[in-house]
Scaffold this motif. Structure first.
Motif, PDB file in Angstrom:
ATOM      1  N   ASP A   1      -6.255 -28.820 -23.986  1.00  0.00           N
ATOM      2  CA  ASP A   1      -7.279 -29.340 -24.896  1.00  0.00           C
ATOM      3  C   ASP A   1      -6.739 -30.517 -25.709  1.00  0.00           C
ATOM      4  OD1 ASP A   1      -9.146 -27.499 -24.043  1.00  0.00           O
ATOM      5  OD2 ASP A   1      -8.797 -26.104 -25.708  1.00  0.00           O
ATOM      6  N   ARG A   2      -5.501 -30.397 -26.207  1.00  0.00           N
ATOM      7  CA  ARG A   2      -4.892 -31.508 -26.963  1.00  0.00           C
ATOM      8  C   ARG A   2      -4.732 -32.735 -26.075  1.00  0.00           C
ATOM      9  NH1 ARG A   2      -1.828 -27.243 -29.000  1.00  0.00           N
ATOM     10  NH2 ARG A   2      -0.087 -27.708 -27.623  1.00  0.00           N
ATOM     11  N   LEU A   3      -4.334 -32.502 -24.834  1.00  0.00           N
ATOM     12  CA  LEU A   3      -4.153 -33.613 -23.903  1.00  0.00           C
ATOM     13  C   LEU A   3      -5.482 -34.310 -23.631  1.00  0.00           C
ATOM     14  CD1 LEU A   3      -2.574 -35.314 -21.881  1.00  0.00           C
ATOM     15  CD2 LEU A   3      -2.990 -33.538 -20.205  1.00  0.00           C
TER      16      LEU A   3
ATOM     17  N   LYS B   1      -3.605 -18.865 -23.228  1.00  0.00           N
ATOM     18  CA  LYS B   1      -4.104 -19.386 -24.516  1.00  0.00           C
ATOM     19  C   LYS B   1      -3.345 -20.657 -24.897  1.00  0.00           C
ATOM     20  CE  LYS B   1      -5.868 -19.198 -28.816  1.00  0.00           C
ATOM     21  NZ  LYS B   1      -6.181 -20.565 -29.106  1.00  0.00           N
ATOM     22  N   LYS B   2      -2.012 -20.605 -24.876  1.00  0.00           N
ATOM     23  CA  LYS B   2      -1.217 -21.786 -25.217  1.00  0.00           C
ATOM     24  C   LYS B   2      -1.405 -22.887 -24.179  1.00  0.00           C
ATOM     25  CE  LYS B   2       2.413 -19.728 -28.051  1.00  0.00           C
ATOM     26  NZ  LYS B   2       3.861 -19.502 -28.162  1.00  0.00           N
ATOM     27  N   ARG B   3      -1.507 -22.496 -22.916  1.00  0.00           N
ATOM     28  CA  ARG B   3      -1.742 -23.483 -21.847  1.00  0.00           C
ATOM     29  C   ARG B   3      -3.042 -24.230 -22.103  1.00  0.00           C
ATOM     30  NH1 ARG B   3      -3.923 -20.886 -16.713  1.00  0.00           N
ATOM     31  NH2 ARG B   3      -5.758 -20.957 -18.055  1.00  0.00           N
TER      32      ARG B   3
ATOM     33  N   LEU C   1       4.322 -34.606 -22.164  1.00  0.00           N
ATOM     34  CA  LEU C   1       4.717 -33.406 -22.902  1.00  0.00           C
ATOM     35  C   LEU C   1       3.635 -32.340 -22.803  1.00  0.00           C
ATOM     36  CD1 LEU C   1       6.437 -31.739 -24.874  1.00  0.00           C
ATOM     37  CD2 LEU C   1       5.204 -32.880 -26.721  1.00  0.00           C
ATOM     38  N   HIS C   2       2.389 -32.742 -23.037  1.00  0.00           N
ATOM     39  CA  HIS C   2       1.298 -31.772 -22.960  1.00  0.00           C
ATOM     40  C   HIS C   2       1.194 -31.189 -21.548  1.00  0.00           C
ATOM     41  CE1 HIS C   2       0.030 -32.493 -26.998  1.00  0.00           C
ATOM     42  NE2 HIS C   2      -0.285 -33.759 -26.771  1.00  0.00           N
TER      43      HIS C   2
END
Length: 186
Positions: A51-53, A44-46, A29-30
């Protein structure tokens, strides 16, 4: 299509049915999010998704099950100039992959590291990485040859077994006919 799939996945995440922070299976998903945001020009969202991944991967001791996704996202990171994030992931998963002993995963990780060294123009590291990649490729070829030889042996054994079964069947038919026509058995 990708945007609709991402929206559905985000809806599931928002519903609370999946715990986002510790679920390593969210790596695809990430990765999808990062690619969609990248295609939309929303860096920015990318970057937030990447970063979350990376944070999710660094908390996870299990990466062999999702190696294809990790490989894909690291390649994507290298493509978009996020080499240091890719290196963090590579450094995290390398001991796990080595410990797994799976030659194919080690070979593919080696190819990813070669690519990283090329992107960073680190000639000394590239030379060592290419040597390791070559060693793995030789071992992979040796494994392929052994697997082929083993499959040929199995096929030959199966053919021999079929011949024996046919000979036994023919002998049974012959004995049955002989027993049915033998004057002593009536």
């Amino acid at each position: 299509k990708a945007c609709r799939a991402m929206e559905r996945a985000q809806g599931i995440l928002a519903s609370g049915r999946i715990i986002r922070s510790d679920n390593i299976s969210l790596a695809p998903l990430h990765c999808l999010q990062a690619k969609v945001y990248h295609s939309q020009g929303d860096s920015k969202k990318r970057d937030d998704s990447l970063d979350r991944l990376v944070a999710s991967l660094e908390r996870s001791p299990v990466v062999t099950d999702i190696f294809d996704d990790i490989y894909d996202v690291c390649s994507f990171m290298l493509d978009i100039g996020k080499a240091e994030q890719a290196k963090r992931v590579i450094d995290h998963i390398k001991p796990i992959i080595e410990k797994s002993g799976v030659l194919d995963l080690r070979f593919r990780l080696s190819s990813l590291y070669v690519r990283y060294c090329r992107v960073c123009a680190d000639d000394a590291a590239l030379c060592a990485a290419q040597a390791e990649y070559y060693d793995f490729s030789v071992r992979m070829e040796s494994e392929r040859i052994r697997a082929y030889q083993h499959s040929v042996q199995i096929q030959t054994g199966m053919e021999e077994l079929q011949k024996r079964q046919l000979a036994i069947l023919e002998e049974n038919v012959r004995l049955t006919r002989q027993a049915q026509s033998d004057p002593l058995t009536g």
